[in-house]
Design an enzyme around this catalytic site. Structure first.
Site, PDB file in Angstrom:
ATOM      1  N   CYS A  76      -9.351   1.909  11.232  1.00 54.38           N
ATOM      2  CA  CYS A  76      -8.507   1.875  12.420  1.00 54.38           C
ATOM      3  C   CYS A  76      -8.937   2.969  13.397  1.00 54.38           C
ATOM      4  O   CYS A  76      -9.109   4.122  13.005  1.00 54.38           O
ATOM      5  CB  CYS A  76      -7.039   2.081  12.037  1.00 54.38           C
ATOM      6  SG  CYS A  76      -5.899   2.136  13.434  1.00 54.38           S
ATOM      7  N   CYS A  85      -1.115   5.878   8.441  1.00 55.64           N
ATOM      8  CA  CYS A  85      -1.964   5.481   7.316  1.00 55.64           C
ATOM      9  C   CYS A  85      -2.807   6.655   6.846  1.00 55.64           C
ATOM     10  O   CYS A  85      -3.842   6.968   7.444  1.00 55.64           O
ATOM     11  CB  CYS A  85      -2.851   4.309   7.717  1.00 55.64           C
ATOM     12  SG  CYS A  85      -1.912   2.836   8.161  1.00 55.64           S
ATOM     13  N   TYR A 333      22.275  -2.884  -5.723  1.00 54.09           N
ATOM     14  CA  TYR A 333      21.500  -2.542  -4.525  1.00 54.09           C
ATOM     15  C   TYR A 333      20.633  -3.758  -4.187  1.00 54.09           C
ATOM     16  O   TYR A 333      19.409  -3.674  -4.087  1.00 54.09           O
ATOM     17  CB  TYR A 333      20.654  -1.289  -4.747  1.00 54.09           C
ATOM     18  CG  TYR A 333      21.432  -0.142  -5.362  1.00 54.09           C
ATOM     19  CD1 TYR A 333      22.197   0.708  -4.575  1.00 54.09           C
ATOM     20  CD2 TYR A 333      21.424   0.060  -6.744  1.00 54.09           C
ATOM     21  CE1 TYR A 333      22.930   1.745  -5.139  1.00 54.09           C
ATOM     22  CE2 TYR A 333      22.147   1.096  -7.321  1.00 54.09           C
ATOM     23  CZ  TYR A 333      22.904   1.929  -6.509  1.00 54.09           C
ATOM     24  OH  TYR A 333      23.622   2.952  -7.078  1.00 54.09           O
ATOM     25  N   ASP A 399      17.677  -1.628  -7.951  1.00 57.08           N
ATOM     26  CA  ASP A 399      16.668  -1.484  -6.892  1.00 57.08           C
ATOM     27  C   ASP A 399      17.269  -0.623  -5.779  1.00 57.08           C
ATOM     28  O   ASP A 399      17.507  -1.090  -4.671  1.00 57.08           O
ATOM     29  CB  ASP A 399      16.263  -2.862  -6.365  1.00 57.08           C
ATOM     30  CG  ASP A 399      15.055  -2.793  -5.433  1.00 57.08           C
ATOM     31  OD1 ASP A 399      14.499  -1.696  -5.266  1.00 57.08           O
ATOM     32  OD2 ASP A 399      14.681  -3.840  -4.867  1.00 57.08           O
ATOM     33  N   CYS A 426      11.197   2.766  -5.017  1.00 63.45           N
ATOM     34  CA  CYS A 426      10.195   2.987  -3.970  1.00 63.45           C
ATOM     35  C   CYS A 426       9.869   4.477  -3.824  1.00 63.45           C
ATOM     36  O   CYS A 426       9.117   4.850  -2.928  1.00 63.45           O
ATOM     37  CB  CYS A 426      10.683   2.418  -2.634  1.00 63.45           C
ATOM     38  SG  CYS A 426      12.244   3.105  -2.052  1.00 63.45           S
TER      39      CYS A 426
END
Length: 486
Positions: A76, A85, A333, A399, A426
């Protein structure tokens, strides 16, 4: 070492997500400096920000020498200025290795009995994988021309116009360019976060990977300066012109423009939320397909941002969950009910609990769309709602959001005493903290698998299978500090 001074050093190791460690020696004293945004082997300069004895924190200033891990050129052109990123110069295979090693280190530190650590699973696609992007209006430098894109690396204010962003489909880039050109010509100003004046706030684009449907949402304040517009153009006229522009050359999109929205947001916080949302064109949702199920995704619905990666993630979760025939499953969740609906076909009943009411309504609509009548979704805080559910679960799927599960809610979940549960996370450090508590209370970690949902970024999803067993809680010590939650 003194705060505010510039020093140089070589990064020796990193901890999740991108905290590098540098050993710096001065006057026969060894300092351990933490610097974010670096890779092992890089020679960098840093400004010392905090000092606690021999432990210090530095702010990255410049990379003088690259790491051997940086084994490719950036994909990129915005890599050096956009902070989105982190692994631009790292190949996909090396990224997988780095994330797998960091995840295993965290899990090994939290899991006190033998367990199976499965190889991290890569996303099926490495670029153009996102189905949602939130672009911000602003300027690239103070009093500069209007910009639209992502926050500049290390800056809360400066915006980088990302016309060549590689983690989204080409349609996003076309829409961004059209939008920026339109509003540059209009003379409308962006919303200043400090002064709380201005009009343009965000551009949110969703695009289904499977169906190609596109939903555009222009987010502004209510302060439209009608008197300042050329020809006294009204807001309605301006928005119609904007719609017409996006719909011009519709065949130029690889997907299909199915909805254009206008959201008014007067919140002082720099977040995308709705005081009012109007449909300017088409409908207010797109449809995505995950594991053969259809999902309506509205402008503000939570949905996994990598649709193909989500299939891998939920496929692994379903593998860990196993046979749920004639069982009552709690999906806590539950978001828009993706997991609940995935299990509904093979369970007696699935009950989802989610605090975001809009997500619950979307889950109900999606269950009806998929002709599932054994799903029930409840809006509310898991901590409070569990007391009001008469059913007892045979299996629980967790979750939670990034910060993990509230300690009191976790206690209530543990008291059900289900034989097995699956935890999807996550944020590995939040997961590690909760796993320590679950182990203390008699659960054993059987399997762990990471899924790289977000190539080129530092994020990783984790799926864990736990079973109820006899554990000597005296051998498990909870030693996570607040620093581990960063």
């Amino acid at each position: 070492m003194k705060k505010g001074q510039i020093y140089e050093g070589i990064v020796t190791e990193i901890e999740f997500p991108n905290k590098g460690m540098i050993s710096y020696r001065e006057e026969d004293r060894e300092y351990r400096v933490t610097v974010k945004g670096v890779l092992p082997g890089q020679k960098v300069s840093f400004a010392l920000r905090k000092k606690h004895g021999d432990r210090c924190e530095g702010h990255l200033m410049e990379v003088f020498e690259h790491s051997s891990m940086e084994d490719r050129k950036e994909v990129c052109p915005h890599a050096d200025v956009c902070g989105g990123c982190f692994y631009q110069r790292v190949s996909a295979e090396k990224q997988r290795e780095i994330k797998e090693q960091m995840l295993k280190k965290i899990m090994d530190g939290a899991i006190k009995t033998p367990y199976e650590f499965e190889p991290l699973i890569s996303s099926p696609i490495k670029t153009a994988y996102r189905n949602k992007m939130e672009f911000s209006f602003g300027d690239e430098y103070k009093d500069g021309p209007l910009a639209l894109g992502m926050h500049k690396k290390g800056s809360f204010y400066d915006i980088v116009t990302v016309t060549d962003c590689q983690i989204v489909n080409e349609d996003y880039r076309k829409i961004l360019i059209k939008t920026l050109d339109f509003f540059k010509k209009s003379g409308l100003t962006y919303y200043h976060k400090l002064r709380h004046i201005g009009y343009l706030r965000h551009l949110v684009v969703r695009r289904s990977i499977k169906t190609g449907e596109i939903l555009v949402n222009l987010v502004t304040s209510s302060a439209y300066p009608a008197d300042e517009m050329e020809g006294k153009q009204t807001e309605t006229e301006m928005l119609q012109s904007y719609c017409d522009l996006l719909l011009e050359d519709a065949d130029g999109y690889s997907g299909k423009m199915t909805g254009i929205l206008h959201t008014v947001n007067d919140s002082l916080a720099d977040v995308v939320q709705s005081d009012r949302t109007d449909i300017l064109y088409g409908k207010d949702y797109i449809t995505e397909e995950i594991l053969g199920l259809q999902f309506k995704i509205s402008a503000f619905s939570f949905f996994q941002t990598n649709s193909l990666g989500a299939e891998v993630l939920y496929g692994k979760a379903r593998e860990y969950i196993g046979d749920t025939k004639d069982q009552v499953v709690f999906d806590l969740y539950s978001g828009t009910g993706t997991i609940a609906q995935m299990l509904a076909k093979v369970a007696k009943e699935v009950i989802g609990v989610e605090i975001v009411e809009e997500a619950v309504e979307a889950a109900k609509e999606n269950a009806a769309l998929n002709q599932l009548n054994n799903c029930r979704f409840i809006a509310g805080d898991v901590l409070k709602v569990l007391d009001d559910i008469p059913e007892k679960p045979d299996f629980i799927v967790l979750d939670p959001p990034r910060d993990g599960i509230h300690p009191k809610a976790l206690e209530k979940i543990i008291r059900y005493g289900v034989k097995n549960l699956v935890y999807i996370s996550c944020k590995p450090t939040s997961l590690a903290r909760d796993l320590l508590v679950l182990q203390e209370r008699g659960y054993r970690v059987e399997k762990v698998c990471g899924v790289d949902q977000f190539p080129m970024t530092t994020h990783v999803e984790t799926v864990v299978l736990l079973s109820k067993g006899e554990v000597d809680s005296k051998k498990i010590r909870v030693e996570f500090s607040l620093e581990d939650m960063d």
